[in-house]
Design a protein around this motif. Structure first.
Motif, PDB file in Angstrom:
ATOM      1  N   THR A 222      20.514  20.973   6.694  1.00 16.20           N
ATOM      2  CA  THR A 222      19.816  19.998   7.529  1.00 16.20           C
ATOM      3  C   THR A 222      19.480  18.785   6.684  1.00 16.20           C
ATOM      4  N   GLY A 223      19.025  17.736   7.340  1.00 17.62           N
ATOM      5  CA  GLY A 223      18.608  16.525   6.657  1.00 17.62           C
ATOM      6  C   GLY A 223      18.089  15.531   7.669  1.00 17.62           C
ATOM      7  N   ASP A 224      17.377  14.521   7.187  1.00  9.86           N
ATOM      8  CA  ASP A 224      16.794  13.541   8.096  1.00  9.86           C
ATOM      9  C   ASP A 224      17.700  12.341   8.316  1.00  9.86           C
ATOM     10  N   SER A 225      18.931  12.416   7.804  1.00 12.95           N
ATOM     11  CA  SER A 225      19.904  11.357   8.037  1.00 12.95           C
ATOM     12  C   SER A 225      21.296  11.957   7.911  1.00 12.95           C
ATOM     13  N   TYR A 226      22.271  11.212   8.395  1.00 13.98           N
ATOM     14  CA  TYR A 226      23.661  11.668   8.294  1.00 13.98           C
ATOM     15  C   TYR A 226      24.048  11.901   6.836  1.00 13.98           C
ATOM     16  N   SER A 227      23.699  10.948   5.977  1.00 13.22           N
ATOM     17  CA  SER A 227      24.087  11.072   4.568  1.00 13.22           C
ATOM     18  C   SER A 227      23.399  12.253   3.901  1.00 13.22           C
ATOM     19  N   ALA A 228      22.162  12.559   4.303  1.00 16.26           N
ATOM     20  CA  ALA A 228      21.459  13.705   3.727  1.00 16.26           C
ATOM     21  C   ALA A 228      22.132  15.007   4.126  1.00 16.26           C
ATOM     22  N   ILE A 229      22.577  15.100   5.383  1.00 18.61           N
ATOM     23  CA  ILE A 229      23.273  16.307   5.833  1.00 18.61           C
ATOM     24  C   ILE A 229      24.585  16.464   5.073  1.00 18.61           C
ATOM     25  N   VAL A 230      25.323  15.359   4.934  1.00 15.70           N
ATOM     26  CA  VAL A 230      26.595  15.404   4.214  1.00 15.70           C
ATOM     27  C   VAL A 230      26.370  15.842   2.768  1.00 15.70           C
ATOM     28  N   SER A 231      25.349  15.287   2.121  1.00 15.72           N
ATOM     29  CA  SER A 231      25.064  15.670   0.738  1.00 15.72           C
ATOM     30  C   SER A 231      24.749  17.153   0.638  1.00 15.72           C
ATOM     31  N   ALA A 232      23.994  17.679   1.592  1.00 13.62           N
ATOM     32  CA  ALA A 232      23.654  19.102   1.568  1.00 13.62           C
ATOM     33  C   ALA A 232      24.895  19.961   1.739  1.00 13.62           C
ATOM     34  N   ILE A 233      25.780  19.570   2.643  1.00 16.62           N
ATOM     35  CA  ILE A 233      27.009  20.329   2.863  1.00 16.62           C
ATOM     36  C   ILE A 233      27.841  20.390   1.588  1.00 16.62           C
ATOM     37  N   LEU A 234      27.866  19.297   0.864  1.00 13.95           N
ATOM     38  CA  LEU A 234      28.708  19.225  -0.324  1.00 13.95           C
ATOM     39  C   LEU A 234      28.079  19.890  -1.551  1.00 13.95           C
ATOM     40  N   LEU A 235      26.736  19.889  -1.647  1.00 15.21           N
ATOM     41  CA  LEU A 235      26.105  20.236  -2.921  1.00 15.21           C
ATOM     42  C   LEU A 235      25.057  21.336  -2.860  1.00 15.21           C
ATOM     43  N   ASP A 236      24.356  21.480  -1.764  1.00 16.04           N
ATOM     44  CA  ASP A 236      23.153  22.312  -1.766  1.00 16.04           C
ATOM     45  C   ASP A 236      23.453  23.782  -1.486  1.00 16.04           C
ATOM     46  N   PRO A 237      22.666  24.680  -2.062  1.00 17.00           N
ATOM     47  CA  PRO A 237      22.739  26.092  -1.660  1.00 17.00           C
ATOM     48  C   PRO A 237      22.055  26.267  -0.306  1.00 17.00           C
ATOM     49  N   PHE A 238      22.309  27.407   0.314  1.00 15.67           N
ATOM     50  CA  PHE A 238      21.620  27.718   1.565  1.00 15.67           C
ATOM     51  C   PHE A 238      21.303  29.206   1.579  1.00 15.67           C
ATOM     52  N   PRO A 239      20.255  29.612   2.302  1.00 12.33           N
ATOM     53  CA  PRO A 239      19.888  31.035   2.314  1.00 12.33           C
ATOM     54  C   PRO A 239      20.939  31.865   3.027  1.00 12.33           C
ATOM     55  N   PRO A 240      21.356  32.980   2.451  1.00 10.36           N
ATOM     56  CA  PRO A 240      22.316  33.844   3.147  1.00 10.36           C
ATOM     57  C   PRO A 240      21.689  34.401   4.417  1.00 10.36           C
ATOM     58  N   PRO A 241      22.501  34.727   5.403  1.00 11.73           N
ATOM     59  CA  PRO A 241      21.953  35.169   6.694  1.00 11.73           C
ATOM     60  C   PRO A 241      20.971  36.332   6.596  1.00 11.73           C
ATOM     61  N   ARG A 242      21.236  37.306   5.722  1.00 13.60           N
ATOM     62  CA  ARG A 242      20.367  38.478   5.641  1.00 13.60           C
ATOM     63  C   ARG A 242      19.012  38.159   4.996  1.00 13.60           C
ATOM     64  N   ALA A 243      18.907  37.018   4.303  1.00 14.79           N
ATOM     65  CA  ALA A 243      17.604  36.599   3.792  1.00 14.79           C
ATOM     66  C   ALA A 243      16.695  36.151   4.935  1.00 14.79           C
ATOM     67  N   LEU A 244      17.313  35.707   6.036  1.00 12.92           N
ATOM     68  CA  LEU A 244      16.557  35.260   7.202  1.00 12.92           C
ATOM     69  C   LEU A 244      16.459  36.347   8.266  1.00 12.92           C
ATOM     70  N   ARG A 245      17.440  37.265   8.260  1.00 15.75           N
ATOM     71  CA  ARG A 245      17.462  38.339   9.258  1.00 15.75           C
ATOM     72  C   ARG A 245      17.969  39.614   8.578  1.00 15.75           C
ATOM     73  N   PRO A 246      17.089  40.367   7.951  1.00 14.19           N
ATOM     74  CA  PRO A 246      17.502  41.507   7.122  1.00 14.19           C
ATOM     75  C   PRO A 246      18.235  42.611   7.876  1.00 14.19           C
ATOM     76  N   ASP A 247      18.094  42.657   9.211  1.00 10.44           N
ATOM     77  CA  ASP A 247      18.739  43.734   9.964  1.00 10.44           C
ATOM     78  C   ASP A 247      20.232  43.510  10.150  1.00 10.44           C
ATOM     79  N   LEU A 248      20.747  42.358   9.750  1.00 13.30           N
ATOM     80  CA  LEU A 248      22.180  42.098   9.932  1.00 13.30           C
ATOM     81  C   LEU A 248      23.010  42.989   9.009  1.00 13.30           C
ATOM     82  N   PRO A 249      24.167  43.435   9.492  1.00 15.97           N
ATOM     83  CA  PRO A 249      25.065  44.206   8.616  1.00 15.97           C
ATOM     84  C   PRO A 249      25.569  43.345   7.459  1.00 15.97           C
ATOM     85  N   GLU A 250      25.709  43.952   6.305  1.00 17.83           N
ATOM     86  CA  GLU A 250      26.252  43.227   5.164  1.00 17.83           C
ATOM     87  C   GLU A 250      27.650  42.702   5.466  1.00 17.83           C
TER      88      GLU A 250
END
Length: 344
Positions: A222-250
Motif C-alpha cells: 500500500t501507499g499514499d501515492s502511485y509512486s509509493a505503491i510502485v516503490s513498495a512493489i519493487l522493494l518492500d517486504p510484506f507479511p506472509p499470509p499466515r502471519a495475518l491468518r494463522p489458520d491458513l494451510p502452509e
C-alpha cells in the motif's frame, strides 16, 4: 449523455443505467428481435481520443472472442452510436464483483478462496493459450454470478488493455515501451517498471495478490501515492499470509508467495500449473479442502455489479474495473525448483 429509452442501431432498446465510471457507462438493454437482456458498455466521448477508444473496445471484443471460455465474459456485438461513440454488447450478468464480495465479507472461507481462485486460473489458462495476457486483473474485473444452485461462478471481465504476445500484436500504439497500464496494487514488478516484454506471468502475479487479499482482506503493498505503491512493489517486504491468518494451510501460503515472486522466473510457469497447485491445497483440519467439481457449465447472460448479489440492477456500486480501463504464449512444462521468497 443519457440513453434510457433510446433504440440503438434499430436493435437494442436501452433501459436503466447499471453503472458509471471515469471511462464510460453500462446500461441494461433488450435486443428487440430476440428479447435477450444484454448490457451496453459505452465509452465517454471525452475519456479517450476516439480512434484509441474504438481500438480498445475492438481489442476487448477480439480477445474475448479468441479465448471462448466459460470463465471469460463473452462479447456479443460491437457498434457505434450515431455520434460515433463505440459500444460493446455483453451478457447482462447478475451478481457482484469480487470487490463487492470482499467489502461484504472480509476474508473469505478457504473453500471459497480455492473455488474462485481455481476458476480465475482456468480462464487465464485459456486466455494465455490463445496468446492473450489480461494485464489488469483485480477484484473489480472478477464477476461472481449464481448459476442454478452453484454460487460464485467466475466471469473475468475487461480485456480492454489486454496484450497479444504474437509476433504482430493487436495493441497498436496503445502499449508502447514505457507505458504503464493496469491497477498498481495488482501489478507485477516488471509491469510497474514499464517493461515491453511482459508475458502471461504478470497475470499469475496478479492472481497471487487476489489470493492474498481473499485470504487476509489486506493488500500486500500500500501507499499514499502511485509512486509509493510502485516503490513498495519493487522493494518492500510484506507479511506472509499466515502471519495475518494463522489458520491458513502452509501449502496455500506457498502458492501465494510463489505466484508473487519478484523475479518472474521464480513464479509458476503457467496458469494451469498454478491451478493444479491450488487444487492440491489441503485444509489443516480436514485434509484436502472441499472444492466444487473442476468441470464447469456456461453461465447465464450477464454484466453489471449490483453489489448485493441480487437480480435488480438498481443503484449499483460502479464496477470501476470494467469502466475505468475500457479496460502467453503456449504453456510451459517446467517448474522453478526453488522459487525465491518474494518478500525479500
Amino acid at each position: 449523455m443519457r440513453l434510457e429509452g433510446r433504440t440503438i442501431d434499430h436493435k437494442y432498446l436501452v433501459g436503466d443505467l447499471v453503472a458509471a465510471g471515469g471511462m464510460g457507462q453500462v446500461y441494461a438493454a433488450r435486443h428487440l428481435e430476440t428479447e435477450r437482456q444484454v448490457a451496453l458498455k459505452i465509452l465517454r466521448g471525452d475519456s479517450l481520443p476516439q480512434p484509441e477508444a474504438v481500438e480498445r473496445l475492438r481489442r476487448e471484443a477480439r480477445a474475448a472472442g479468441r479465448i471462448g471460455h466459460d470463465n471469460i465474459c463473452e462479447v456479443l456485438d460491437l457498434g457505434r452510436l450515431p455520434d460515433g461513440t463505440p459500444y460493446l454488447v455483453l451478457p447482462l450478468l447478475r451478481g457482484k464483483t469480487l470487490a463487492a464480495a470482499l467489502r461484504d465479507s472480509g476474508p473469505l472461507p478457504l473453500p471459497r478462496v480455492l473455488d474462485i481462485g481455481a476458476q480465475i486460473l482456468a480462464g487465464l489458462a485459456a486466455a494465455h493459450d490463445a496468446g492473450i495476457v489480461h494485464r489488469d486483473l483485480k477484484p473489480e474485473n472478477v464477476f461472481l454470478v449464481r448459476m442454478g444452485d452453484r454460487d460464485d461462478f467466475v466471469k473475468i471481465l475487461d480485456f480492454g488493455i489486454s496484450k497479444s504476445v504474437e509476433p504482430r500484436p493487436i495493441d497498436g500504439s496503445l502499449t508502447q515501451t514505457g507505458t504503464v497500464l493496469g491497477t498498481p496494487h495488482y501489478m507485477a514488478p516488471e509491469q510497474v517498471r514499464g517493461r515491453k516484454d511482459l508475458d502471461h506471468r504478470v497475470d499469475l502475479y496478479a492472481t497471487g495478490v487476489l489470493l492474498y487479499r481473499m485470504t487476509t482482506a489486506r493488500l500486500p503493498f500500500t501507499g499514499d501515492s502511485y509512486s509509493a505503491i510502485v516503490s513498495a512493489i519493487l522493494l518492500d517486504p510484506f507479511p506472509p499470509p499466515r502471519a495475518l491468518r494463522p489458520d491458513l494451510p502452509e501449502s496455500l501460503e506457498t502458492v501465494i508467495l510463489r505466484a508473487m515472486a519478484r523475479d518472474r522466473n521464480d513464479r509458476f510457469p503457467d496458469a494451469e500449473t498454478m491451478r493444479r497447485a491450488l487444487l492440491d491445497v489441503r485444509s489443516p483440519d480436514s485434509g484436502r479442502a472441499e472444492t466444487p467439481a473442476e468441470s464447469t457449465q456456461p453461465a447465464p447472460a450477464a454484466f453489471g455489479d449490483t453489489g448485493r448479489g441480487d437480480s435488480t440492477p438498481s443503484a449499483p456500486t460502479p464496477p470501476t474495473g470494467a469502466l475505468h480501463s475500457v479496460s502467453t504464449g503456449s504453456t510451459a512444462a517446467r517448474r522453478a525448483e526453488s522459487p525465491r521468497d518474494p518478500r525479500r
